[in-house]
Design a protein around this motif. Structure first.
Motif, PDB file in Angstrom:
ATOM      1  N   VAL A  71      43.645  38.462  52.519  1.00  0.00           N
ATOM      2  CA  VAL A  71      44.254  38.934  51.330  1.00  0.00           C
ATOM      3  C   VAL A  71      43.733  37.745  50.154  1.00  0.00           C
ATOM      4  O   VAL A  71      43.376  38.147  49.078  1.00  0.00           O
ATOM      5  N   PRO A  72      43.691  36.585  50.576  1.00  0.00           N
ATOM      6  CA  PRO A  72      43.273  35.310  49.431  1.00  0.00           C
ATOM      7  C   PRO A  72      41.862  35.711  48.937  1.00  0.00           C
ATOM      8  O   PRO A  72      41.582  35.526  47.879  1.00  0.00           O
ATOM      9  N   VAL A  73      41.059  36.205  49.951  1.00  0.00           N
ATOM     10  CA  VAL A  73      39.497  36.552  49.735  1.00  0.00           C
ATOM     11  C   VAL A  73      39.649  37.666  48.794  1.00  0.00           C
ATOM     12  O   VAL A  73      38.610  37.931  47.651  1.00  0.00           O
ATOM     13  N   LEU A  74      40.316  38.642  48.867  1.00  0.00           N
ATOM     14  CA  LEU A  74      40.335  40.118  48.104  1.00  0.00           C
ATOM     15  C   LEU A  74      41.137  39.936  46.934  1.00  0.00           C
ATOM     16  O   LEU A  74      41.386  40.997  46.210  1.00  0.00           O
ATOM     17  N   PRO A 117      40.885  38.676  43.990  1.00  0.00           N
ATOM     18  CA  PRO A 117      40.163  39.222  42.492  1.00  0.00           C
ATOM     19  C   PRO A 117      40.128  40.757  42.607  1.00  0.00           C
ATOM     20  O   PRO A 117      40.327  41.474  41.587  1.00  0.00           O
ATOM     21  N   ILE A 118      39.715  41.603  43.756  1.00  0.00           N
ATOM     22  CA  ILE A 118      39.578  42.934  43.864  1.00  0.00           C
ATOM     23  C   ILE A 118      41.021  43.361  43.708  1.00  0.00           C
ATOM     24  O   ILE A 118      41.476  44.590  43.030  1.00  0.00           O
ATOM     25  N   ILE A 119      42.180  42.919  44.204  1.00  0.00           N
ATOM     26  CA  ILE A 119      43.378  43.218  44.229  1.00  0.00           C
ATOM     27  C   ILE A 119      43.772  43.284  42.703  1.00  0.00           C
ATOM     28  O   ILE A 119      44.351  44.171  42.093  1.00  0.00           O
ATOM     29  N   PHE A 120      43.346  42.203  41.960  1.00  0.00           N
ATOM     30  CA  PHE A 120      43.909  42.086  40.770  1.00  0.00           C
ATOM     31  C   PHE A 120      43.031  43.214  39.793  1.00  0.00           C
ATOM     32  O   PHE A 120      43.822  43.861  38.779  1.00  0.00           O
ATOM     33  N   PHE A 142      46.591  38.690  33.167  1.00  0.00           N
ATOM     34  CA  PHE A 142      45.503  37.921  33.188  1.00  0.00           C
ATOM     35  C   PHE A 142      46.354  36.486  33.200  1.00  0.00           C
ATOM     36  O   PHE A 142      45.665  35.722  33.927  1.00  0.00           O
ATOM     37  N   LEU A 143      47.459  36.558  32.513  1.00  0.00           N
ATOM     38  CA  LEU A 143      47.873  34.851  32.513  1.00  0.00           C
ATOM     39  C   LEU A 143      48.619  34.625  33.897  1.00  0.00           C
ATOM     40  O   LEU A 143      48.342  33.511  34.489  1.00  0.00           O
ATOM     41  N   PHE A 144      49.306  35.553  34.638  1.00  0.00           N
ATOM     42  CA  PHE A 144      50.087  35.269  35.771  1.00  0.00           C
ATOM     43  C   PHE A 144      48.746  35.041  36.841  1.00  0.00           C
ATOM     44  O   PHE A 144      48.976  34.699  38.083  1.00  0.00           O
ATOM     45  N   SER A 145      47.771  35.707  36.619  1.00  0.00           N
ATOM     46  CA  SER A 145      46.753  35.862  37.774  1.00  0.00           C
ATOM     47  C   SER A 145      46.122  34.530  37.966  1.00  0.00           C
ATOM     48  O   SER A 145      45.524  33.966  39.066  1.00  0.00           O
ATOM     49  N   HIS A 204      42.550  33.839  43.762  1.00  0.00           N
ATOM     50  CA  HIS A 204      41.614  33.095  44.136  1.00  0.00           C
ATOM     51  C   HIS A 204      39.961  33.266  43.881  1.00  0.00           C
ATOM     52  O   HIS A 204      39.654  34.384  44.743  1.00  0.00           O
ATOM     53  N   TYR A 205      39.302  32.658  43.148  1.00  0.00           N
ATOM     54  CA  TYR A 205      37.949  32.736  43.202  1.00  0.00           C
ATOM     55  C   TYR A 205      37.049  31.910  44.112  1.00  0.00           C
ATOM     56  O   TYR A 205      37.346  30.931  44.622  1.00  0.00           O
TER      57      TYR A 205
END
Length: 303
Positions: free
Chosen positions: A213-216, A218-221, A292-295, A300-301
């Motif tokens: 989940v942490p790696v994904l 950016p894709i989830i976002f 975008f603000l809460f992202s 995690h990039y």
């Protein structure tokens, strides 16, 4: 010396060629995107019913929104559709992507099957099919009868309490595009992360929560933002399932359908519809900005 003299000419030719190839795109932006947007701003300040000339009324259309009960109902229905439908679709897409990523035999076949509903999500045929499936004599009632649930004669799309949930279920069913994106992202997760977590004693669920989940994120976002935008633009499904009325009792009156009714319905209030369109732009813009603000707190990039 001749080489240096010809170089600027060659560069200018390349620039002209690039401009020529980009010209259709610029023309499209000007005449298909920016042009209609500018016209719609002007129309939103007029009273225009397609017949006759627009009459300037200032901000009356925007003031009218505060007392429009059906507008409030359409916002209520749309927000319910987005808040429930988008997370469910993303969760199902991620779940199936994880399953398919385990090296299932016939992966290409399953990937195509799951993606197929996304291609026909906005088609009239799927909307008609959905009305039949959840109708009074539909297959849902037939299957319920197999389990002793007597719901024959009850139309799920004709009941104000359940109609919107059939639309949400239709949205969740069209999860294929998000699943494909998740599947591509899972292929990029470094295997050494799983190996390191396994050495630390992490089980499969812990690896999913703390590695996958942490790696994904950016894709989830990305899928979340696109899902919200697309859900606010939903029109065809609600139009076909409700017969264009948003019924029963406006229980399926999503925002885009209400804009259509104002523009091309009995009132043909094109000026008010243009104002509603800009309200939609504002709502989607604010929600996207908040995402975008809460992202920053959960996405995690790699860096």
């Amino acid at each position: 010396m001749s080489v240096f003299k010809r170089a600027p000419i060659a560069v200018r030719r390349e620039e002209r060629a690039a401009h020529i190839f980009m010209l259709p795109w610029f023309l499209g932006v000007i005449f298909i995107t920016l042009g209609p947007m500018i016209v719609s701003i002007g129309l939103s300040m007029t009273k225009y019913r397609l017949i006759g000339k627009p009459r300037f009324i200032g901000l009356d259309n925007y003031v009218k929104m505060f007392s429009d009960a059906r507008l409030m109902q359409s916002l209520k229905v749309t927000f319910l559709y987005v808040i429930v439908g988008v997370p469910l679709a993303l969760a199902l897409a991620l779940l199936l992507a994880v399953v398919l990523n385990k090296g299932v035999r016939g992966l290409s076949f399953y990937r195509s099957v799951y993606y197929l509903p996304s291609l026909f999500a906005g088609s009239v045929a799927i909307g008609v099919l959905w009305r039949q499936v959840f109708g009074a004599e539909g297959i849902v009632n037939t299957i319920a009868g197999w389990f002793g649930i007597d719901s024959m004669g009850h139309s799920w799309v004709g009941d104000p309490k359940t109609a919107i949930w059939t639309l949400i279920l239709l949205h969740v069913w069209t999860f294929g595009s998000s699943m494909i994106i998740f599947l591509a992202g899972l292929r990029q997760v470094p295997q050494e992360l799983y190996e390191a977590s396994a050495l630390d004693g992490a089980n499969k669920w812990q690896q999913f929560c703390h590695v996958t989940v942490p790696v994904l994120t950016p894709i989830i976002f990305f899928n979340l933002v696109m899902g919200i935008i697309n859900s606010f633009q939903n029109f065809a499904q609600a139009f076909v399932v409700s017969g264009g009325t948003g019924g029963p009792t406006d229980s399926t009156l999503v925002y885009a359908l209400y804009v259509y009714q104002q523009a091309f319905g009995s009132t043909r209030n094109m000026g008010y519809a243009a104002a509603l369109g800009w309200l939609l732009v504002l709502i989607v813009g604010v929600l996207t900005g908040l995402n975008f603000l809460f992202s920053k707190k959960w996405v995690h990039y790699a860096d």
